[in-house]
Enzyme design. Structure first.
Site, PDB file in Angstrom:
ATOM      1  CB  THR B  81     -20.934  66.979  95.533  1.00 52.42           C
ATOM      2  OG1 THR B  81     -19.739  66.400  95.046  1.00 52.42           O
ATOM      3  CG2 THR B  81     -21.674  67.608  94.387  1.00 52.42           C
ATOM      4  CB  THR B 156     -21.143  60.674  96.772  1.00 52.65           C
ATOM      5  OG1 THR B 156     -20.419  61.304  95.726  1.00 52.65           O
ATOM      6  CG2 THR B 156     -22.419  61.415  97.049  1.00 52.65           C
ATOM      7  CG  ASP B 157     -15.608  60.479  95.264  1.00 53.82           C
ATOM      8  OD1 ASP B 157     -16.680  60.415  94.649  1.00 53.82           O
ATOM      9  OD2 ASP B 157     -14.557  60.950  94.781  1.00 53.82           O
TER      10      ASP B 157
END
Lengths: 601, 411
Positions: B81, B156-157
């Site tokens: 992201t 971030t996942d």
């Protein structure tokens, strides 16, 4: 862009914003807050590129201000308002209302809703953009046999409410953020100031007939687009219809005087730059309070020559000084002194002539004096020359904020289309044909039509129907009637009883509790007399559960009334004209008067 | 309607003539941009094109930024992201932004640091694979040879998985390795990228010799936390402060341009050692009521280890015991972690635990389940099999919290 008198013609267009009820647009929060602030957070915003790779000019300007934004969390906000969660699907009741209003203005309802992000980095949106979508295009409205074309009808989220702002810090509340707004914009077909008010009133009324417009005092806001030949000026946020004319008169005057001042300025020549020189030494012993205050707070005193502006900053109707001051204020620079208002403010003749000499001012030249931190000097110079150059082009187009006194102040350049890009968190949404056909049937065609339908459908007086419609309470009325079953009684309760009780107890009724009480009394089949007592108790501030104490609200039945009459008759002579009062004096519970008369022999 | 994106069209829609920009067409619906910037999507057959006015050029190139003069930092980009922007053709967000655009939001950073950008990959982090951790580790080692610190931008996942895997592979670091991501894409004015990156750069010039994560401490933009790679978890799907240190404090915070150390940490060393081998035949099993005992055998087939996320102190139902016995007999390591995330596995308190211990299930103490996974991958590839249990219980990179304190991490 010089224009002569006979070429000048005024063009006026409107943008009407109406807040809707039935919850926020992209989350499931209610539109009204119930309690105090429940928290706070701070953020920064950065302008970003649009689809075409451009950064919006208004957004760049905003970033240069380096403001930290503070947000107060209200209880009618969730992670969506805090920009901590993507938007949820659009509020269907809001969409239906927007479609209904569109149909009412003969606007063409689109097949699909494409939600866009309109970049707004002044902090009024936590995301840095406002979500907005066109619902319908085109349409028209007839005022005095003159057709005013509708440009677009949009459904968008309202911005956060600004609470306060000081240098570099602005505070907002999240209570208003995300409330659905229907924005109706017209083409510049409006011919004069009075007509602008009529168009605004008619659009407001037409929307109010849906019963879905909020009833708060600031639920309807007007923006006015005005041009008299010097470019389009957008005056934002006129909260009252009555201020539209005042705003327009003030704006026409401002532009006229400004154009005259600029024309004189241009005849003299024009300036290429403004240089601020450090005069802190010179003023170290000044008697001026303003100067002393500045120096003692660690600021520097700068003076600068304003080429060819003598007499144009502030004399007669000329006010270029205020134009510059407004622009500086946007960058947190509180104000400045200039030669048109000096001597004054404790600045002496000696100091003035010293400045004139050192700045090498000629007769036509003005000069300014400003107290700012050293670091703000470059910004101040840039802001002043940019403002002067823009005004010199005789293109006054800009966005201005309406003030309560009918005037306005400079807010930002007109934002370009570069500030719009798609809301990628929401897919393009097809409006079902069913919604459109429903809207076409139910949408208010005209006030007269809606009024007649209302009178016919509910068998209430024309006068009551009119008040209910104009005050935007059609849906409340229908909802309560649905529960209670007696439209005339509901009309009386809404229009007479509740206002009376609110005055008596000096308290406002909570609409949710009002609905609950009516529902409860209805389910108990207690009747009108009990409802009136219950409402009195509710508005008096009685604890909700205590309202339904049978000792207070259960109506006397036939047997109980007979018993009271029998007892009374033992000592008193009962007559038709005293029996009601006497029976009532024997109990605190509600009584159906008709029942007494039926029983009394 | 076959136009190039950006073509200006003059057309008639519902009797109104307008000039629009063609955006896209999908299943008979055409999206055009109006002059005021709004996109509208309407049935193609309702548009009556009068004239094709001009074809517009492609998007302007992003500006090139000069390298600064300050402390050398390597910025390795992997996607996610933080470098995502809208794809205006599909309308979806995907990794594409120039990372320098983020750094340049704080002009001082360009002066303070000499930032070299190295693109490792450009993926969304759910597509990250252990083989890429190995390659990433090599590149980090190379970059640490040239810079004072390394910043790795990451989706971030799975950022905490990568952080913990890297933690195990490096025994000692010559400079900080700071991972950074964002929960709001960088094309939004409110993106958290800018603040997280500012913090990451500041952390990258400290003496922290660990692999860490730099993200928002709270919902406000004014505080960035440095979190230990082996004790951190993404605990919220959307919030800026999704990353939390579990059962410990952040190592440091960054507020108003100042870094403040909050906890003890490994200092940077003169030399570093990289053991970049991982055993990928490891899986995680989440136990739940109604769990089918045989399933654990299916998933354990051909695996060197499985990590069980058990209930409470580290329990699973009795009916799975025969399966567990068979798995362990076949040589697969079975490691027990807790679904509670906070708190220790303890196989001594209940009979279930004692039974599991007898069967040969290894307690992971209070190692987070995902960290037990990466640690197993590391141990199986680099240690003799018989040392597995001892090493699992030995605190190697701060993955085990020796003393869980009241008030730390768990609220």
């Amino acid at each position: 862009m010089d224009i002569s008198e006979n070429e000048r013609h005024i063009k006026i267009g409107l943008e009407i914003h109406l807040q809707l009820r039935h919850g926020k647009l992209f989350c499931r929060c209610p539109e009204t807050e119930k309690s105090e602030i429940i928290g706070a957070f701070t953020r920064r915003l950065f302008p970003t590129e649009s689809e075409s790779g451009e950064i919006d000019i208004a957004a760049i300007l905003e970033e240069q201000k380096h403001v930290t934004y503070h947000y107060k969390i209200s209880d009618n906000s969730c992670l969506v308002e805090a920009d901590e969660q993507p938007p949820m699907p659009i509020n269907m009741r809001a969409l239906k209302t927007a479609v209904g209003i569109s149909a009412s203005l003969n606007s063409n309802i689109l097949d699909t809703i494409s939600v866009m992000r309109k970049v707004v980095v002044d902090g009024s949106n936590t995301s840095g953009f406002q979500r907005t979508a066109i619902v319908a295009t085109g349409g028209s409205l007839n005022i005095n046999d003159h057709s005013v074309r509708i440009t677009n009808i949009c459904l968008e989220e309202d911005s956060a409410r600004r609470i306060e702002g000081t240098n570099g810090n602005t505070t907002f509340s999240l209570d208003r953020l995300g409330i659905p707004l229907v924005e109706i914009s017209t083409e510049p077909d409006i011919r004069n100031f009075e007509e602008a008010v009529e168009v605004a009133r008619e659009i407001g009324l037409r929307a109010t007939l849906t019963g879905s417009i909020r009833r708060e005092s600031d639920a309807i806001r007007q923006d006015v687009n005005f041009s008299m030949g010097y470019g389009r000026v957008e005056i934002k946020g006129i909260s009252k219809l009555s201020l539209i004319i005042e705003s327009l008169i003030a704006e026409e005057k401002r532009q006229e005087a400004l154009a005259n001042a600029i024309k004189i300025y241009l005849k003299r020549g024009s300036a290429e730059e403004v240089k601020l020189l450090d005069f802190t030494e010179t003023f170290s012993n000044s008697q001026s309070k303003l100067i002393r205050k500045g120096i003692s707070s660690g600021e520097k005193i700068f003076a600068g020559k304003l080429d060819l502006l003598s007499g144009l900053l502030k004399s007669d109707s000329f006010r270029i000084g205020k134009e510059i001051a407004d622009a500086l204020k946007l960058f947190g620079i509180a104000g400045f002194l200039h030669s048109d208002e000096l001597p004054g403010y404790g600045i002496t003749e000696v100091e003035i002539s010293k400045m004139r000499n050192e700045l090498k001012c000629n007769n036509d030249d003005a000069f300014m004096l400003i107290s700012i931190p050293e670091t703000r000097k470059a910004v101040a110079e840039e802001v002043i020359i940019t403002r002067l150059k823009k005004l010199s082009s005789l293109d006054f187009s800009e966005t201005r904020a309406a003030l309560e006194d009918g005037t306005s102040r400079y807010l930002r350049p007109i934002s370009g289309s570069g500030r719009m890009y798609p809301e990628t968190d929401l897919p393009i949404f097809h409006i079902e044909d069913k919604i459109i056909s429903e809207a076409l049937v139910n949408s208010p065609k005209s006030f007269k039509d809606t009024l007649e339908t209302m009178v016919r459908k509910w068998n209430i007086s024309k006068q009551d129907a009119e008040v209910i419609l104009v005050s935007g309470r059609k849906l409340d009325f229908e909802d309560l009637t649905e529960i209670w079953g007696q439209p005339r009684e509901i009309a009386r309760i809404m229009l007479q009883l509740i206002p009376e009780l609110e005055r008596k107890h000096n308290k406002k009724v909570d609409p949710d509790k009002l609905r609950a009480v009516i529902k409860k009394i209805s389910s108990l089949s207690y009747g009108k007399a009990s409802l009136e007592v219950a409402l009195d108790l509710l508005i008096s501030g009685c604890k909700y559960d205590d309202i339904f104490d049978p000792e207070k609200i259960k109506p006397l039945n036939e047997e109980e009334i007979k018993e009271i009459i029998r007892k009374l008759a033992e000592n008193t002579e009962l007559k038709k004209d005293n029996v009601i009062a006497l029976v009532k004096s024997q109990t605190k519970r509600p009584i159906d008067v008709k029942l007494i008369m039926d029983i009394f022999p | 309607m076959d136009f190039q994106r950006g073509t200006i069209l003059k057309l008639n829609y519902n009797g109104t003539e307008m000039k629009v920009t063609f955006i896209s067409e999908d299943q008979g619906f055409v999206t055009v941009k109006l002059n005021n910037g709004y996109n509208i999507t309407v049935r193609g057959d309702t548009l009556d094109i009068i004239e094709v006015v001009e074809r517009k050029g492609e998007k302007k190139q992003t500006t090139h930024y000069e390298q600064g003069e300050g402390i050398p930092i390597s910025l390795i980009t992997t996607g996610g992201t933080i470098v995502s922007a809208i794809d205006y053709n599909t309308g979806a967000v995907h990794p594409s932004t120039d990372i320098r655009g983020i750094v340049s939001r704080y002009p001082y950073m360009e002066e303070k640091y000499r930032i070299t950008v190295r693109e490792f990959d450009n993926i969304l982090s759910e597509n990250m694979h252990p083989s890429m951790w190995v390659n990433l580790a090599k590149i980090i080692k190379e970059e640490l040879g040239k810079s004072g610190g390394v910043v790795v931008s990451h989706g971030t996942d799975t950022m905490s998985y990568t952080a913990s895997a890297l933690s195990f592979m490096f025994d000692g670091l010559t400079g900080p390795v700071v991972m950074v991501g964002s929960q709001r894409s960088s094309d939004r004015p409110s993106s958290d990228s800018f603040g997280n990156m500012e913090g990451a750069m500041a952390f990258a010039v400290t003496d922290v010799g660990e692999v860490c994560i730099s993200m928002h401490s709270g919902t406000s933009d004014d505080n960035i936390s440095l979190l230990r790679g082996t004790r951190t978890r993404k605990m919220h799907s959307t919030r800026r402060d999704a990353f939390r240190a579990i059962s410990e404090k952040p190592l440091a915070t960054f507020t108003n341009g100042k870094t403040e150390m909050l906890s003890e940490y490994e200092k940077t060393r003169k030399d570093m050692s990289l053991t970049n081998k991982l055993e990928t035949k490891v899986s995680v099993v989440y136990f739940h009521p109604g769990f089918i005992p045989e399933d654990i055998e299916y998933i354990s087939e051909d695996k060197k280890a499985i990590i069980i996320m058990g209930t409470g102190l580290g329990h699973i139902a009795k009916d799975t015991f025969p399966s567990l016995k068979r798995i362990i007999k076949n040589g697969t390591k079975v490691v027990m972690t807790t679904q509670c995330l906070s708190g220790r596995v303890d196989l001594d308190v209940y009979s279930t635990g004692r039974e599991l211990k007898k069967i040969g299930v290894i307690s992971a103490e209070n190692i987070l389940p995902e960290v037990a996974l990466t640690k197993s991958m590391f141990l199986l590839a680099n240690y003799p099999e018989e040392e597995f249990e001892t090493m699992m219980k030995r605190n190697m990179r701060g993955e085990i919290v020796e003393r869980e304190l009241i008030g730390d991490g768990y609220q």
